[in-house]
Design an enzyme around this catalytic site. Structure first.
Site, PDB file in Angstrom:
ATOM      1  N   ALA A  69       0.865  -1.188   0.000  1.00  0.00           N
ATOM      2  CA  ALA A  69       0.000   0.000   0.000  1.00  0.00           C
ATOM      3  C   ALA A  69       0.898   1.232   0.000  1.00  0.00           C
ATOM      4  CB  ALA A  69      -0.901  -0.027   1.226  1.00  0.00           C
ATOM      5  N   GLY A 113       0.686  -5.107   1.051  1.00  0.00           N
ATOM      6  CA  GLY A 113      -0.564  -5.187   0.291  1.00  0.00           C
ATOM      7  C   GLY A 113      -0.379  -5.829  -1.076  1.00  0.00           C
ATOM      8  N   GLU A 116      -0.608  -9.411  -0.400  1.00  0.00           N
ATOM      9  CA  GLU A 116      -2.011  -9.701  -0.060  1.00  0.00           C
ATOM     10  C   GLU A 116      -2.883  -9.725  -1.316  1.00  0.00           C
ATOM     11  OE1 GLU A 116      -1.916  -6.488   2.930  1.00  0.00           O
ATOM     12  OE2 GLU A 116      -2.795  -7.940   4.304  1.00  0.00           O
ATOM     13  N   GLU A 136       5.120  -5.218   6.989  1.00  0.00           N
ATOM     14  CA  GLU A 136       4.408  -4.126   7.682  1.00  0.00           C
ATOM     15  C   GLU A 136       4.970  -3.865   9.068  1.00  0.00           C
ATOM     16  OE1 GLU A 136       2.939  -6.515   5.904  1.00  0.00           O
ATOM     17  OE2 GLU A 136       1.234  -5.695   4.784  1.00  0.00           O
TER      18      GLU A 136
HETATM   19  C1  HXC Z   1       5.041   4.246  -1.718  1.00  0.00           C
HETATM   20  C2  HXC Z   1       6.955   3.226  -2.413  1.00  0.00           C
HETATM   21  C3  HXC Z   1       6.597   2.041  -1.753  1.00  0.00           C
HETATM   22  C4  HXC Z   1       5.350   2.017  -1.050  1.00  0.00           C
HETATM   23  C5  HXC Z   1       8.500   1.728  -2.714  1.00  0.00           C
HETATM   24  N1  HXC Z   1       8.136   2.982  -2.986  1.00  0.00           N
HETATM   25  N2  HXC Z   1       7.560   1.133  -1.970  1.00  0.00           N
HETATM   26  N3  HXC Z   1       6.190   4.317  -2.378  1.00  0.00           N
HETATM   27  N4  HXC Z   1       4.628   3.146  -1.045  1.00  0.00           N
HETATM   28  N5  HXC Z   1       4.883   0.924  -0.451  1.00  0.00           N
HETATM   29  C6  HXC Z   1       8.884   3.963  -3.762  1.00  0.00           C
HETATM   30  C7  HXC Z   1      10.103   4.463  -3.004  1.00  0.00           C
HETATM   31  O1  HXC Z   1       9.750   5.442  -2.067  1.00  0.00           O
HETATM   32  C8  HXC Z   1      10.950   5.005  -4.132  1.00  0.00           C
HETATM   33  O2  HXC Z   1      10.460   6.269  -4.502  1.00  0.00           O
HETATM   34  C9  HXC Z   1      10.643   4.045  -5.273  1.00  0.00           C
HETATM   35  O3  HXC Z   1       9.403   3.412  -4.940  1.00  0.00           O
HETATM   36  C10 HXC Z   1      11.709   2.985  -5.436  1.00  0.00           C
HETATM   37  O4  HXC Z   1      11.910   2.378  -4.188  1.00  0.00           O
HETATM   38  P1  HXC Z   1      13.372   2.208  -3.525  1.00  0.00           P
HETATM   39  O5  HXC Z   1      13.175   2.001  -2.079  1.00  0.00           O
HETATM   40  O6  HXC Z   1      14.266   3.314  -3.932  1.00  0.00           O
HETATM   41  O7  HXC Z   1      13.862   0.859  -4.241  1.00  0.00           O
HETATM   42  P2  HXC Z   1      14.744  -0.316  -3.653  1.00  0.00           P
HETATM   43  O8  HXC Z   1      15.935   0.221  -2.902  1.00  0.00           O
HETATM   44  O9  HXC Z   1      14.988  -1.245  -4.785  1.00  0.00           O
HETATM   45  O10 HXC Z   1      13.811  -1.032  -2.572  1.00  0.00           O
HETATM   46  C11 HXC Z   1      12.647  -1.657  -3.001  1.00  0.00           C
HETATM   47  C12 HXC Z   1      11.783  -2.052  -1.761  1.00  0.00           C
HETATM   48  C13 HXC Z   1      11.566  -0.812  -0.869  1.00  0.00           C
HETATM   49  C14 HXC Z   1      12.504  -3.148  -0.979  1.00  0.00           C
HETATM   50  C15 HXC Z   1      10.472  -2.602  -2.312  1.00  0.00           C
HETATM   51  O11 HXC Z   1      11.089   0.253  -1.695  1.00  0.00           O
HETATM   52  C16 HXC Z   1      10.605  -1.027   0.243  1.00  0.00           C
HETATM   53  O12 HXC Z   1      10.936  -1.617   1.265  1.00  0.00           O
HETATM   54  N6  HXC Z   1       9.376  -0.523   0.065  1.00  0.00           N
HETATM   55  C17 HXC Z   1       8.354  -0.580   1.106  1.00  0.00           C
HETATM   56  C18 HXC Z   1       7.776  -1.966   1.185  1.00  0.00           C
HETATM   57  C19 HXC Z   1       6.719  -2.051   2.293  1.00  0.00           C
HETATM   58  O13 HXC Z   1       6.997  -1.744   3.457  1.00  0.00           O
HETATM   59  N7  HXC Z   1       5.508  -2.451   1.924  1.00  0.00           N
HETATM   60  C20 HXC Z   1       4.427  -2.565   2.871  1.00  0.00           C
HETATM   61  C21 HXC Z   1       3.654  -1.258   2.885  1.00  0.00           C
HETATM   62  S1  HXC Z   1       2.390  -1.287   4.090  1.00  0.00           S
HETATM   63  P3  HXC Z   1      11.478   7.507  -4.674  1.00  0.00           P
HETATM   64  O14 HXC Z   1      10.566   8.660  -4.959  1.00  0.00           O
HETATM   65  O15 HXC Z   1      12.255   7.619  -3.418  1.00  0.00           O
HETATM   66  O16 HXC Z   1      12.332   7.106  -5.851  1.00  0.00           O
HETATM   67  C22 HXC Z   1       1.161  -2.170   3.371  1.00  0.00           C
HETATM   68  C23 HXC Z   1      -0.057  -2.328   4.206  1.00  0.00           C
HETATM   69  C24 HXC Z   1      -1.140  -2.993   3.410  1.00  0.00           C
HETATM   70  O17 HXC Z   1       1.254  -2.636   2.287  1.00  0.00           O
HETATM   71  C25 HXC Z   1      -2.441  -2.681   4.015  1.00  0.00           C
HETATM   72  C26 HXC Z   1      -3.565  -3.300   3.211  1.00  0.00           C
HETATM   73  C27 HXC Z   1      -4.409  -2.332   2.594  1.00  0.00           C
END
Ligand code: HXC
Length: 262
Positions: A69, A113, A116, A136
């Site tokens: 998400a 998400g 999911e 998360e």
């Molecule tokens: C918004 C995101 C994002 C996210 C990545 N980006 N994940 N933006 N929401 N979930 C963006 C980054 O900010 C970055 O933007 C660009 O995508 C590239 O990501 P990087 O981090 O630079 O790439 P990398 O180093 O290759 O790492 C990839 C990654 C990492 C491991 C996937 O981005 C990461 O850990 N992302 C978060 C994953 C996460 O925590 N997901 C769960 C979210 S909570 P910029 O502008 O900086 O280039 C969730 C709850 C669900 O999903 C609830 C149900 C509805």
């Protein structure tokens, strides 16, 4: 229909086609915001209602199916604002209304998400580049779209606890071994393989396909006794279709069946 966060296309050679939906927020690794989920919901329902479509494939980019998400959108919320607004779009669950098979074709990250959403599809075909995770906990939250419920059913309690509590990612080989994905294919062949699976499904009788989906979901969600009883009734019901007569006649006469979806 024009979409901003997804791309839709119709694929396939046979009489019944495949609806292909590609998540398309590449700069954010397909982070799932409300607009994307609303568009996805609309596209899924449109393909589900289209008699020319037999099956749907949902995919992302080479780098990410979806990295979860959208974190910046969630960040400012309080408990009260999250609770009152529902926080996430009601369209997060629209995919569960779809009666045709939805195949997830996953390359790269399927996190939070994103994982999911893939688990809400009927089966997952993974590229060898795929990485699954529920990270998360690193954000001080928990999964909000079924991750704590579907992951243990898919891969066992122990592995699910490990993934959810340590936030580690699982690669495609481990995901296949654990039963999260149905097969692993080379990344460059992902879409071809997923569309071929869809085409195989499209060649069969639609009523059988839809009933199998409904019954497997019943096995997954409900008691065994109820599932077996409903299965027997639907099994009987299919003897009212022309496709059953055609399928069995074709077998007996050693020819290819021509299903008419009746
Ligand atoms: C918004 C995101 C994002 C996210 C990545 N980006 N994940 N933006 N929401 N979930 C963006 C980054 O900010 C970055 O933007 C660009 O995508 C590239 O990501 P990087 O981090 O630079 O790439 P990398 O180093 O290759 O790492 C990839 C990654 C990492 C491991 C996937 O981005 C990461 O850990 N992302 C978060 C994953 C996460 O925590 N997901 C769960 C979210 S909570 P910029 O502008 O900086 O280039 C969730 C709850 C669900 O999903 C609830 C149900 C509805």
């Amino acid at each position: 229909m024009t979409y901003q966060c997804i791309i839709t296309a119709v694929e396939g050679q046979g009489e019944r086609k495949t609806g292909l939906i590609t998540l398309n927020r590449p700069k954010q690794l397909n982070a799932l915001n409300d607009q994307l989920m609303d568009e996805l919901g609309q596209a899924l329902l449109a393909f589900d209602a289209d008699d020319a479509i037999g099956c749907i494939v949902l995919t992302g980019s080479e780098r990410a199916f979806a990295a979860g998400a959208d974190i910046p959108t969630m960040q400012p919320h309080s408990f009260i604002s999250a609770f009152k607004s529902g926080l996430i779009s009601k369209n997060w669950e629209t995919i569960l209304q779809v009666r045709k098979p939805v195949i997830a074709a996953v390359a790269g990250f399927a996190l939070g998400g994103g994982c999911e959403l893939a688990m809400m599809c009927d089966f997952i075909i993974a590229a060898d580049s795929a990485k699954f995770g529920q990270p998360e906990i690193k954000l001080g939250i928990i999964p909000g779209a079924g991750g704590t419920q579907r992951l243990p059913r898919a891969i066992s309690k122990s592995k699910a606890m490990d993934m959810l509590l340590t936030a580690r990612m699982m690669d495609a080989v481990e995901a296949e071994r654990a039963g999260l994905v149905s097969r692993v294919v080379p990344a460059e062949a992902l879409l071809t393989e997923a569309l071929a699976a869809a085409e195989a499904i499209n060649s069969f009788s639609g009523p059988s396909v839809m009933l199998i989906k409904e019954l497997v979901n019943l096995a997954y969600q409900g008691p065994l006794k109820d599932g077996v009883a409903v299965e027997r009734r639907y099994f009987h019901a299919l003897f009212g279709t022309e496709d059953q007569r055609e399928g069995m006649d074709a077998f007996i006469n050693k020819r290819k069946p021509e299903f008419t979806q009746r």
